[in-house]
Every structure is written in structure tokens, then in C-alpha cells.
Scaffold this motif. Structure first.
Motif, mmCIF file in Angstrom:
data_model
loop_
_atom_site.group_PDB
_atom_site.id
_atom_site.type_symbol
_atom_site.label_atom_id
_atom_site.label_comp_id
_atom_site.label_asym_id
_atom_site.label_seq_id
_atom_site.Cartn_x
_atom_site.Cartn_y
_atom_site.Cartn_z
ATOM 1 N N TYR A 270 -1.981 -28.660 67.828
ATOM 2 C CA TYR A 270 -2.053 -27.691 68.930
ATOM 3 C C TYR A 270 -2.673 -26.412 68.403
ATOM 4 C CZ TYR A 270 1.673 -30.834 70.460
ATOM 5 O OH TYR A 270 2.419 -31.930 70.768
ATOM 6 N N THR A 271 -3.778 -26.000 68.981
ATOM 7 C CA THR A 271 -4.471 -24.824 68.446
ATOM 8 C C THR A 271 -4.993 -23.963 69.602
ATOM 9 O OG1 THR A 271 -6.511 -26.114 68.204
ATOM 10 C CG2 THR A 271 -5.050 -26.008 66.266
ATOM 11 N N LYS A 272 -6.039 -23.174 69.309
ATOM 12 C CA LYS A 272 -6.502 -22.182 70.291
ATOM 13 C C LYS A 272 -7.472 -22.809 71.291
ATOM 14 C CE LYS A 272 -9.516 -18.778 70.143
ATOM 15 N NZ LYS A 272 -9.843 -18.693 71.571
ATOM 16 N N SER A 273 -6.895 -23.457 72.292
ATOM 17 C CA SER A 273 -7.705 -24.126 73.326
ATOM 18 C C SER A 273 -7.633 -23.362 74.641
ATOM 19 C CB SER A 273 -7.198 -25.554 73.551
ATOM 20 O OG SER A 273 -7.365 -26.343 72.398
ATOM 21 N N ASP A 274 -7.525 -22.031 74.570
ATOM 22 C CA ASP A 274 -7.334 -21.275 75.808
ATOM 23 C C ASP A 274 -8.527 -21.387 76.757
ATOM 24 O OD1 ASP A 274 -8.660 -19.854 73.812
ATOM 25 O OD2 ASP A 274 -8.108 -17.903 74.645
ATOM 26 N N GLU A 275 -9.692 -21.740 76.227
ATOM 27 C CA GLU A 275 -10.851 -21.911 77.123
ATOM 28 C C GLU A 275 -10.667 -23.106 78.071
ATOM 29 O OE1 GLU A 275 -10.779 -22.641 73.934
ATOM 30 O OE2 GLU A 275 -12.412 -23.939 73.281
ATOM 31 N N HIS A 276 -9.696 -23.960 77.754
ATOM 32 C CA HIS A 276 -9.405 -25.114 78.617
ATOM 33 C C HIS A 276 -8.094 -24.943 79.384
ATOM 34 C CE1 HIS A 276 -12.662 -27.484 76.827
ATOM 35 N NE2 HIS A 276 -12.315 -26.923 75.692
ATOM 36 N N ASP B 6 -2.948 -15.191 69.007
ATOM 37 C CA ASP B 6 -1.974 -14.508 68.143
ATOM 38 C C ASP B 6 -0.987 -15.506 67.547
ATOM 39 O OD1 ASP B 6 -1.018 -14.970 70.691
ATOM 40 O OD2 ASP B 6 0.123 -13.101 70.814
ATOM 41 N N THR B 7 -0.611 -16.519 68.337
ATOM 42 C CA THR B 7 0.309 -17.548 67.826
ATOM 43 C C THR B 7 -0.344 -18.323 66.686
ATOM 44 O OG1 THR B 7 1.202 -17.800 70.056
ATOM 45 C CG2 THR B 7 1.746 -19.519 68.463
ATOM 46 N N LEU C 214 -2.751 -17.465 64.737
ATOM 47 C CA LEU C 214 -2.914 -16.635 63.543
ATOM 48 C C LEU C 214 -1.599 -16.528 62.774
ATOM 49 C CD1 LEU C 214 -4.898 -15.024 61.898
ATOM 50 C CD2 LEU C 214 -4.365 -13.010 63.289
ATOM 51 N N ARG C 215 -0.497 -16.409 63.507
ATOM 52 C CA ARG C 215 0.801 -16.338 62.829
ATOM 53 C C ARG C 215 1.140 -17.661 62.164
ATOM 54 N NH1 ARG C 215 4.386 -12.276 66.474
ATOM 55 N NH2 ARG C 215 5.984 -12.827 64.979
ATOM 56 N N VAL C 216 0.768 -18.770 62.798
ATOM 57 C CA VAL C 216 0.975 -20.081 62.158
ATOM 58 C C VAL C 216 0.190 -20.153 60.851
ATOM 59 C CG1 VAL C 216 0.478 -22.552 62.356
ATOM 60 C CG2 VAL C 216 1.535 -21.339 64.278
ATOM 61 N N LEU C 217 -1.050 -19.695 60.893
ATOM 62 C CA LEU C 217 -1.891 -19.733 59.686
ATOM 63 C C LEU C 217 -1.274 -18.875 58.576
ATOM 64 C CD1 LEU C 217 -5.467 -19.461 61.280
ATOM 65 C CD2 LEU C 217 -4.364 -21.512 60.368
ATOM 66 N N VAL C 218 -0.804 -17.698 58.940
ATOM 67 C CA VAL C 218 -0.213 -16.806 57.938
ATOM 68 C C VAL C 218 1.067 -17.424 57.364
ATOM 69 C CG1 VAL C 218 0.923 -14.571 57.619
ATOM 70 C CG2 VAL C 218 -1.264 -14.705 58.852
ATOM 71 N N ASP C 219 1.899 -17.976 58.221
ATOM 72 C CA ASP C 219 3.139 -18.599 57.728
ATOM 73 C C ASP C 219 2.840 -19.800 56.832
ATOM 74 O OD1 ASP C 219 4.605 -16.720 59.062
ATOM 75 O OD2 ASP C 219 5.260 -18.032 60.684
ATOM 76 N N LEU C 220 1.820 -20.569 57.218
ATOM 77 C CA LEU C 220 1.401 -21.707 56.399
ATOM 78 C C LEU C 220 0.878 -21.221 55.045
ATOM 79 C CD1 LEU C 220 1.197 -24.771 56.591
ATOM 80 C CD2 LEU C 220 -0.954 -24.490 57.822
#
Ligand SMILES: [Zn+2]
Length: 256
Positions: free
Chosen positions: A75-81, A93-94, A96-102
Motif C-alpha cells: 500500500y503506497t501513495k496511490s492518491d491519484e487513483h 505523509d503516511t 514518508l513516515r513509513v519510510l522513516v520508521d523502516l
């Protein structure tokens, strides 16, 4: 441990602390769950990213690289859909926070090198932001491969989504998930004539998938073939496997 597996999640906790080292490269496939027209499944980007990354890790480890396959980000940044049925999207923003936590978790392992193998174009800009966050916060060496959006001839530069390339690659990787009887050309020809504004042109623009067509397709899947897909797949895998030689040693702090 034996060499039976290069899947990170198949290590034990003891192995994760001892088998990985500073030169280990963790490969994270990045997909999406979003509409890909009536002829492809929602998981198209996820299926492709998983398949590419798995092949890269298999060939890379056979060539002597210390590469490890991580579970995919599905699940990633698919807001265009967001306005089309089936989409499961996270906000920028979600993600990016997942990436930082990872990144924080990766930095707690001995590994210091991370590469994202991304097959969803909507993630590319954000992943570049993530690379810098992980570099600055955790001193990781971070890399991104985004599959090249090479368009078919009939796509006029708009073969960006569920078009010739993606459909061909799916015919190669998972033909059971493709229904070519429903594959129809959906290219916004009128805006293709704009000289300055467009994909790959000097001026970019904000867009939603359904700005163009209700199907969510932006491209021409009608001429897609498994042979073309095999060639695209091989091209992608070959590029990334070749790049591993550089990814294994590249350090921007030592480039002079
Ligand atoms: Zn896609």
C-alpha cells in the motif's frame, strides 16, 4: 546459515544480527494496489516489483553480491487513483513516515545499504524524498530504481499506466491475471499536442487518473505481447543487476 534463502524475513533473529554486514544490500520492492484498467489486476505494480526484485536478488547473489530481498511495500501513495474503485492508498505523509520508521529499523541492523525497486510511478518523487531522509537521519546509503516508463509508439508519451509496457510485463510475469479482450487504448491525444506542459516536458502538472479516462488507463495496452514483456523485464533486471556493482561501493561522502 545455509545459502538456501536470500529473503530477509526467513532469517532468524540471531542470523539477522550476524549474517548481515555493512556491505549487505537490502532490496525493497515498492508496488501499489490501485486500478490498472479492466484488463489488469489491482496488484499490477506490486506483482511487477516483487518479480523484478526477486530476480535481481537471485541473479545478484549468484554473482556474489550480498543482496537480500525484503517484503514489498504494497500500500503506497496511490492518491491519484483515490476516486476509482479498488484503490487502497496511503497519503504522502503516511508513506514518508513509513519510510522513516523502516529506515530506523534498518539502521538497527548491521546493513547500511538499501535499494528500493519501485514499479509505481506515483511513488517516485516521494521515494526520492525518503532517500534523503534515511541518509540524513540514519546515515544509510540509499538507492532507488524506478522502472523506466518507456512508452509504446501509439502512446505519444502517455504510456504511463496500464499501457504497453505494464501490460506486456504482466503478460510475461503473470499472464493468468491479464484479459487482453478488455485491453483498450486510452491516450489523451489532445493534451499530447501541448509543447511545454506534459509528462517529460519542461512544465509538469498535477493530475488525477480519472482526469483522463474513467478506466484509469493512460496508455495503449492493445498491442502488448508476452515477448515484449520478457524484453522489458530482462532490460529492467539487467540494468539493476549491473548497477549492483556500483551500489555495493557507492558513497556520496567519498566522491571527489
Ligand atoms: Zn502500474
Amino acid at each position: 546459515m545455509t545459502t538456501r534463502s536470500r529473503r530477509y524475513v526467513e532469517l532468524t533473529t540471531v542470523e539477522a544480527a550476524t549474517v548481515l554486514g555493512r556491505d549487505s544490500i537490502l532490496v525493497i520492492p515498492t508496488g501499489a494496489v490501485e486500478p490498472h484498467g479492466p484488463h489488469l489486476p489491482l496488484a499490477t505494480d506490486l506483482v511487477m516489483a516483487d518479480a523484478l526484485a526477486a530476480e535481481v536478488v537471485a541473479r545478484g547473489s549468484a554473482a556474489g553480491h550480498d543482496v537480500w530481498l525484503m517484503p514489498a511495500l504494497a500500500y503506497t501513495k496511490s492518491d491519484e487513483h483515490a476516486r476509482l474503485p479498488g484503490t487502497m492508498w496511503l497519503g504522502a505523509d503516511t508513506v514518508l513516515r513509513v519510510l522513516v520508521d523502516l529506515g530506523r529499523s534498518i539502521a538497527a541492523t548491521p546493513a547500511r545499504r538499501v535499494m528500493f525497486v519501485n514499479c509505481h510511478g506515483g511513488n517516485s518523487a516521494l521515494l526520492e524524498v525518503g532517500l534523503r531522509e534515511l541518509r540524513r537521519r540514519f546515515d544509510l546509503q540509499t538507492f532507488l530504481y524506478s522502472g523506466p516508463p518507456r512508452a509504446g509508439e501509439s502512446e505519444r508519451g502517455f504510456g504511463i499506466h496500464a499501457g504497453h509496457v505494464e501490460t506486456s510485463m504482466m503478460l510475461h510475469v503473470r499472464p493468468d491475471l491479464v484479459d487482453m479482450t478488455k485491453a483498450a487504448r486510452a491516450v489523451p491525444d489532445s493534451i499530447a499536442d501541448f509543447e511545454y506542459v506534459g509528462f517529460g516536458k519542461p512544465v509538469r502538472f498535477g493530475w488525477l487518473a480519472d482526469d483522463f479516462f474513467a478506466s484509469g488507463v493512460v496508455g495503449d495496452p492493445s498491442g502488448a505481447t508476452a515477448d515484449a514483456g520478457a524484453a522489458y523485464f530482462e532490460d529492467n533486471v539487467g540494468t539493476v543487476v549491473s548497477a549492483l556493482d556500483e551500489i555495493a561501493i557507492f558513497d556520496p561522502g567519498r566522491v571527489r
